[in-house]
Design an enzyme around this catalytic site. Structure first.
Site, PDB file in Angstrom:
ATOM      1  N   TYR A  53       0.759  -1.179  -0.612  1.00 43.55           N
ATOM      2  CA  TYR A  53      -0.255  -0.056  -0.406  1.00 43.55           C
ATOM      3  C   TYR A  53       1.152   1.195   0.045  1.00 43.55           C
ATOM      4  CZ  TYR A  53      -4.538  -0.377   0.170  1.00 43.55           C
ATOM      5  OH  TYR A  53      -6.356  -0.842  -0.114  1.00 43.55           O
ATOM      6  N   GLU A  55       0.110   5.018  -0.973  1.00 46.20           N
ATOM      7  CA  GLU A  55      -1.218   6.102  -0.656  1.00 46.20           C
ATOM      8  C   GLU A  55      -0.391   7.386  -0.704  1.00 46.20           C
ATOM      9  OE1 GLU A  55      -3.906   4.653   1.847  1.00 46.20           O
ATOM     10  OE2 GLU A  55      -5.415   4.539   1.040  1.00 46.20           O
ATOM     11  N   ASP A 200      -6.326  14.144 -24.805  1.00 51.17           N
ATOM     12  CA  ASP A 200      -6.624  12.819 -24.223  1.00 51.17           C
ATOM     13  C   ASP A 200      -6.310  11.574 -25.316  1.00 51.17           C
ATOM     14  OD1 ASP A 200      -7.372   9.860 -23.986  1.00 51.17           O
ATOM     15  OD2 ASP A 200      -9.331  10.212 -23.747  1.00 51.17           O
ATOM     16  N   THR A 227      -3.768   6.701 -21.852  1.00 55.27           N
ATOM     17  CA  THR A 227      -3.805   4.973 -21.009  1.00 55.27           C
ATOM     18  C   THR A 227      -2.018   3.945 -21.975  1.00 55.27           C
ATOM     19  OG1 THR A 227      -4.656   3.528 -23.449  1.00 55.27           O
ATOM     20  CG2 THR A 227      -5.887   4.732 -22.220  1.00 55.27           C
ATOM     21  N   LYS A 230      -2.263   0.413 -25.087  1.00 63.37           N
ATOM     22  CA  LYS A 230      -2.642   0.963 -26.688  1.00 63.37           C
ATOM     23  C   LYS A 230      -0.914   1.188 -27.034  1.00 63.37           C
ATOM     24  CE  LYS A 230      -7.258   2.433 -25.369  1.00 63.37           C
ATOM     25  NZ  LYS A 230      -8.849   3.381 -25.284  1.00 63.37           N
ATOM     26  N   ARG A 236      -2.193  -2.308 -18.753  1.00 60.28           N
ATOM     27  CA  ARG A 236      -3.556  -1.697 -18.211  1.00 60.28           C
ATOM     28  C   ARG A 236      -2.736  -0.719 -17.087  1.00 60.28           C
ATOM     29  NH1 ARG A 236      -6.396  -4.593 -22.046  1.00 60.28           N
ATOM     30  NH2 ARG A 236      -7.475  -2.694 -21.411  1.00 60.28           N
TER      31      ARG A 236
HETATM   32  C1  LIG Z   1      -9.573   3.963 -24.780  1.00 57.42           C
HETATM   33  C2  LIG Z   1      -9.635   5.148 -23.965  1.00 57.42           C
HETATM   34  C3  LIG Z   1      -9.532   5.268 -23.400  1.00 57.42           C
HETATM   35  C4  LIG Z   1     -10.291   4.664 -21.724  1.00 57.42           C
HETATM   36  O1  LIG Z   1      -9.481   3.744 -21.140  1.00 57.42           O
HETATM   37  P1  LIG Z   1      -9.972   2.446 -20.608  1.00 57.42           P
HETATM   38  O2  LIG Z   1      -8.155   2.020 -19.868  1.00 57.42           O
HETATM   39  O3  LIG Z   1     -10.117   1.690 -21.375  1.00 57.42           O
HETATM   40  O4  LIG Z   1     -10.714   3.872 -18.734  1.00 57.42           O
HETATM   41  C5  LIG Z   1     -10.178   7.170 -22.729  1.00 57.42           C
HETATM   42  N1  LIG Z   1     -10.215   7.843 -23.896  1.00 57.42           N
HETATM   43  C6  LIG Z   1      -9.995   7.609 -24.490  1.00 57.42           C
HETATM   44  C7  LIG Z   1      -9.351   7.975 -26.221  1.00 57.42           C
HETATM   45  C8  LIG Z   1      -9.024   6.073 -25.117  1.00 57.42           C
HETATM   46  O5  LIG Z   1      -9.487   5.994 -26.863  1.00 57.42           O
END
Ligand SMILES: *Cc1c(COP(=O)(O)O)cnc(C)c1O
Length: 432
Positions: A53, A55, A200, A227, A230, A236
Site C-alpha cells: 500500500y 497512498e 486525450d 492509457t 494501447k 493496462r
Molecule cells: C481507451 C480510451 C480511454 C479509456 O481507457 P480505459 O483504460 O479503457 O478506461 C479513454 N479515452 C480514449 C480516447 C480511449 O481511446
C-alpha cells in the site's frame, strides 16, 4: 513463458490462461486499442510489488515502508516526463477513464462546460457520452468533422461553440478518428476563451513517444491524458501528463494552470482513488524505458506504414473507409456500404476466420451502437509481431474475401493460423 506453480495450484485457471494464450498467438488482432506487452512488462506486472500500500506521492506517503515504492514511482514519473516533454506526470490513475475523470474533477466545478469531439465522429465514451457519470456531473457540448470524406475537423464550428458556451475545458482526442488534429489551432481557440486545453491521447501515446506523430504538449496543450496499454505497449493503466509547477499535494492549491500538476495529483488521490497499483506502476516504468529506444521509433513508424498499406488495399478491393484513408494506426470500415452488412455481422464472421476487430459507429450513424454501420481496425498488434506491408495486403484480402462472402471463414482461418505461427506474439506462449 514457463509457468511452474500455477498449473499445479489451480489447473482450472491455468487452462483458461492457456486458451487465451493460444487465441492471442494463432489469430490476428486488429482491435486498434490492443497490443502485446513485452515479457519484461509482464514480469514486472507479476511481482510482489502488488503487495504494498502506498497512498500519497513519492516522499509524502501515509504508510511506512516506502523506500522502493518511492523509487519505482519516481522513476516512472521521470521517464514519462522525459519521453513526453512535460513538467509533471501522474502515473497512478487505474485506467484511461479514471484518468479523464480525475482531470475533469481537478479543473471543473459540477455543471461546468466541456467542449469535446462528438462520439460518432470519433470521440470517446469518457468525453461525456450521456450514459457516463461525467455527463451527469458536467455539461458536454460537441464539435464534429466538417467533411466526413476528408476527415477535416470543423474548426470554425469548434471556435464558434467555444465563444458561445465558454467551456472550462477544450478536449481533443479520439478513439475512432483516423486523421490528425491541428493541435496549435485547438489550443489557440482554448486560449481565446480562457479554457484549459486537454488532449486525450489514449490511442496514440505510443506513436507520440516514438515521434511518429506530434505531441500536443509541444503545441500549446496544458494536459495530456493517456492509457499505457494501447500503442504505448505497457500494462493496462493510465497517466496524466501536465505542464505547470509541481507543488505539495497535501495542500489544496488555487485553480490556476500553473497548479495543474498538484490539482491532478490531489484529484487522483484522495479525490478518486485509494492505493496505487505499484506492480502496474513498475510495469509502466519498464514500458516507458522500452518506448524511449530507437527500435520503438522504428516500430511506430512501421505501424503507420502498415496502416496505410492496409487501408490502401481495403479501398482498392472496394472497401469504403470513413475519411477515405488514415493518417494514424487505425481506420473505420463502413460495412453497410462495403458489404451491405452491419458491423456486428462483419465482426462475427471475421472472428470465425481468426481475425479480431470491433464493431464501431460511423459519423451520425443511423444504426444503433450494438449493430452499427462499421468496424474499426488497426495495426499496432500485428506490427508488434513483425508483420510488414506484404502481410497487410494479405490481411486486407482476407477481410474483403470473408466479409464479401467470397471465401469460407473456416478455410481462411487455416491460412491466418499459418501466418501467425511464423510471427509469434511478443508476449510469448504460455507453457506449463
Ligand atoms: C481507451 C480510451 C480511454 C479509456 O481507457 P480505459 O483504460 O479503457 O478506461 C479513454 N479515452 C480514449 C480516447 C480511449 O481511446
Amino acid at each position: 513463458m514457463r509457468y511452474r506453480v500455477l498449473p499445479e495450484c489451480d489447473p482450472e485457471v491455468f487452462e483458461i490462461l492457456q486458451g487465451e494464450s493460444k487465441r492471442q498467438n494463432e489469430g490476428l488482432e486488429l482491435v486498434p486499442s490492443e497490443n502485446y506487452a513485452s515479457p519484461a512488462v509482464l514480469e514486472a506486472l507479476g511481482t510482489l510489488m502488488t503487495n504494498k500500500y502506498s497512498e500519497g506521492t513519492p516522499g509524502r506517503r501515509y504508510y511506512g515502508g516506502q523506500m522502493y515504492t518511492d523509487r519505482i514511482e519516481s522513476l516512472a514519473i521521470e521517464r514519462a516526463k522525459r519521453l513526453f516533454n512535460c513538467d509533471h506526470a501522474t502515473v497512478q490513475p487505474l485506467s484511461g477513464a479514471a484518468s479523464n475523470l480525475a482531470v475533469y474533477s481537478a479543473w471543473l466545478e459540477l455543471g461546468d462546460t466541456v467542449l469535446a469531439m462528438d462520439l460518432s465522429h470519433g470521440g470517446h465514451l469518457t468525453h461525456g457520452a450521456p450514459v457516463t457519470f461525467a455527463a451527469k456531473a458536467y455539461n458536454f457540448i460537441r464539435y464534429k468533422m466538417k467533411d466526413v470524406e476528408t476527415g477535416e475537423i470543423d474548426y470554425g464550428q469548434l471556435e464558434a461553440l467555444a465563444i458561445e458556451h465558454r467551456p472550462k475545458i477544450v478536449l481533443a482526442g479520439f478513439s475512432s478518428y483516423p486523421r490528425q488534429l491541428d493541435y496549435a489551432r485547438i489550443a489557440g481557440i482554448a486560449e481565446k476563451v480562457g479554457a484549459m486545453a486537454m488532449a486525450d491521447m489514449a490511442h496514440i501515446a505510443g506513436l507520440i513517444a516514438g515521434k511518429a506523430l506530434p505531441n500536443p504538449l509541444e503545441h500549446g496543450f496544458h494536459v495530456m491524458t493517456t492509457t499505457t496499454h494501447k500503442t504505448l505497449r505497457g500494462p493496462r493503466g493510465a497517466m496524466a501528463l501536465s505542464k505547470g509547477k509541481p507543488g505539495n499535494p497535501l495542500r489544496a492549491p488555487e485553480k490556476t494552470l500553473e497548479n495543474l500538476p498538484t490539482l491532478i495529483d490531489r484529484a487522483v488521490f484522495p479525490g478518486m482513488q485509494g492505493g496505487p497499483h505499484m506492480n502496474k506502476i513498475m510495469a509502466i516504468a519498464v514500458a516507458l524505458q522500452e518506448a524511449s529506444t530507437p527500435e520503438f521509433q522504428q516500430y511506430t513508424a512501421q505501424i503507420l506504414k502498415n496502416a496505410k498499406a492496409l487501408a490502401h488495399r481495403l479501398m482498392e478491393r472496394g472497401g469504403k473507409l470513413i475519411t477515405n484513408g488514415t493518417d494514424n494506426h487505425m481506420m473505420v470500415l463502413e460495412t453497410m456500404q462495403s458489404f451491405n452488412r452491419n458491423g456486428q455481422e462483419i465482426q462475427e464472421v471475421l472472428e470465425k476466420a481468426g481475425i479480431t476487430l470491433n464493431k464501431n459507429v460511423t459519423p451520425d450513424d443511423p444504426l444503433p451502437p450494438f449493430k452499427p454501420s462499421g468496424v474499426r481496425l488497426g495495426t499496432p498488434s500485428v506490427t508488434s509481431r513483425g508483420m510488414m506491408e506484404p502481410e497487410m495486403q494479405q490481411i486486407a484480402d482476407w477481410i474483403m474475401d470473408v466479409a464479401g462472402g467470397k471465401a469460407e471463414p473456416e478455410a481462411v482461418r487455416e491460412e491466418v493460423r499459418a501466418l501467425c505461427l511464423t510471427h509469434p506474439s511478443p508476449s510469448g506462449l504460455v507453457e506449463p
